[in-house]
Scaffold this motif. Structure first.
Motif, short mmCIF file in Angstrom:
data_model
loop_
_atom_site.label_atom_id
_atom_site.label_comp_id
_atom_site.label_asym_id
_atom_site.label_seq_id
_atom_site.Cartn_x
_atom_site.Cartn_y
_atom_site.Cartn_z
N ALA A 36 1.27 -7.04 -2.55
CA ALA A 36 2.44 -7.62 -3.19
C ALA A 36 2.02 -8.25 -4.51
O ALA A 36 0.84 -8.52 -4.73
CB ALA A 36 3.06 -8.68 -2.28
N THR A 86 9.83 4.96 -5.17
CA THR A 86 9.81 3.50 -5.30
C THR A 86 8.59 2.86 -4.65
O THR A 86 8.02 1.92 -5.24
CB THR A 86 11.10 2.90 -4.73
N PRO A 87 8.15 3.29 -3.46
CA PRO A 87 6.93 2.67 -2.90
C PRO A 87 5.72 2.84 -3.82
O PRO A 87 4.91 1.91 -3.95
CB PRO A 87 6.74 3.41 -1.58
N ILE A 97 10.26 -3.96 -0.40
CA ILE A 97 8.87 -3.54 -0.25
C ILE A 97 7.92 -4.71 -0.45
O ILE A 97 6.97 -4.91 0.31
CB ILE A 97 8.55 -2.39 -1.23
N TRP A 98 8.16 -5.51 -1.47
CA TRP A 98 7.26 -6.62 -1.78
C TRP A 98 7.39 -7.76 -0.79
O TRP A 98 6.48 -8.59 -0.68
CB TRP A 98 7.51 -7.11 -3.20
N ALA A 123 6.14 0.45 -6.70
CA ALA A 123 5.89 -0.91 -6.23
C ALA A 123 4.40 -1.20 -6.14
O ALA A 123 3.94 -2.29 -6.52
CB ALA A 123 6.55 -1.12 -4.86
N LYS A 124 3.63 -0.24 -5.65
CA LYS A 124 2.18 -0.43 -5.56
C LYS A 124 1.54 -0.51 -6.93
O LYS A 124 0.67 -1.35 -7.19
CB LYS A 124 1.54 0.68 -4.73
N ALA A 160 2.54 -3.92 -8.58
CA ALA A 160 1.87 -5.05 -7.92
C ALA A 160 0.37 -5.03 -8.19
O ALA A 160 -0.26 -6.08 -8.36
CB ALA A 160 2.15 -5.01 -6.42
N GLU A 184 15.11 -1.77 -3.25
CA GLU A 184 13.94 -1.30 -2.53
C GLU A 184 12.68 -2.04 -2.96
O GLU A 184 11.83 -2.37 -2.11
CB GLU A 184 13.77 0.21 -2.74
N LEU A 185 12.52 -2.29 -4.25
CA LEU A 185 11.34 -3.03 -4.71
C LEU A 185 11.28 -4.40 -4.07
O LEU A 185 10.21 -4.84 -3.62
CB LEU A 185 11.37 -3.17 -6.24
N ARG A 186 12.40 -5.07 -4.02
CA ARG A 186 12.43 -6.40 -3.41
C ARG A 186 12.05 -6.35 -1.94
O ARG A 186 11.27 -7.17 -1.44
CB ARG A 186 13.83 -7.01 -3.59
#
Length: 281
Positions: free
Chosen positions: A143, A76-77, A131-132, A80-81, A84, A127-129
């Motif tokens: 983000a 997920t990290p 992380i951002w 997310a990167k 974003a 997790e996305l929420r």
């Protein structure tokens, strides 16, 4: 009614430069959004890479994953990167469409249990929420440029609950207008149950193929793309192969409460894009 169009990134053999040309021409025509399909075990471009290429040659048109199968991307990290970064590169034009997916082979090669896809997606959404929103040492940046619009796909009760809990909207993978309305009612009921204000942004995908070989092109592509499903022949019959059918579909889905249609091409020829624009814009 907003009218978007898919990139031909999931049409086998589509040249990379064709994606860039398609994106530029779609923006010139005035389409609302460039969508992209997602498969792993198939001859297609990665959707995030394809949309990054489109972002580099456009300035105004929206970009959307329609939809990204999140659970087999089991980092997920990293996701997310990537998401974003695409949103930043595009100047905040990304709409992130996510779903649990239905291709077991995509999960198997990724080392993810297909039976756990729904639970994995629920965890990833949380997790996305987080992380951002994180700041300071250890945060995974960047983000998204602003609040990233999130739409969820699927027709299960869990998919409707995810839409109401996390999403700005819902996207259908194709159905009749009456079937679409029935599912939209379920989305809106879940929306109200979760105390959401306003209404969800309702989207759908529809396949199209135009020109003298329209039916053949639709059959060639869709029989291959949906060979795994056991429903390929019925999906072929739903492809829109005449301008009149395209215009009738816009009216019917608008009457069913749809806010945005993304027409997905069965062939990568730019004549398909130009014919679509002539028919529905």
């Amino acid at each position: 009614m907003l009218i978007g169009v898919g990139l031909p990134a999931a049409v086998p053999g589509a040249a990379g430069e064709r994606l860039a040309d398609w994106a530029r021409r779609a923006e010139e025509h005035g389409f609302s959004t460039l969508g992209v399909l997602d498969r792993l075990v198939y001859d297609n471009y990665d959707p995030l890479v394809a949309l990054t290429a489109a972002a580099a040659v456009t300035r105004r048109i929206g970009l959307a994953t329609t939809v990204l199968t999140a659970p087999y991307r089991n980092n997920t990290p990293l996701l997310a990167k990537q998401v974003a970064s695409l949103d930043r590169v595009s100047g905040g034009r990304l709409t992130l469409g996510l779903a649990a997916g239905n291709r077991d082979d995509d999960f198997t090669v990724s080392g993810v249990d297909p039976a756990a896809r729904g639970k994995v997606l629920d965890t990833m959404l949380e997790e996305l929420r987080e992380i951002w929103r994180a700041e300071g040492p250890g945060a995974v940046g960047p983000a998204p440029q602003g609040e990233l619009p999130l739409v969820l796909g699927g027709t299960s009760g869990a998919a409707f609950r995810r839409t109401a809990r996390y999403g700005r909207g819902w996207i259908a993978g194709g159905s009749s207008p009456s079937g679409y309305r029935a599912n939209a009612d379920r989305v809106e009921a879940a929306w109200r149950k979760h105390g959401r204000s306003g209404r969800p942004h309702l989207m759908t995908l529809l396949y199209f193929s135009l020109g003298t070989r329209a039916e053949w092109l639709a059959q060639r592509y869709l029989m291959d793309y949906y060979a795994f499903s056991g429903r390929a022949e019925s999906i072929v019959t739903m492809a829109l192969t005449e301008p009149e059918r395209l215009r009738a579909a816009v009216t019917a889905y608008q009457d069913a409460g749809c806010d945005e249609i993304v027409f997905v091409p069965c062939d990568a020829g730019t004549d398909q894009l130009d014919r679509l624009a002539d028919a529905v814009l």
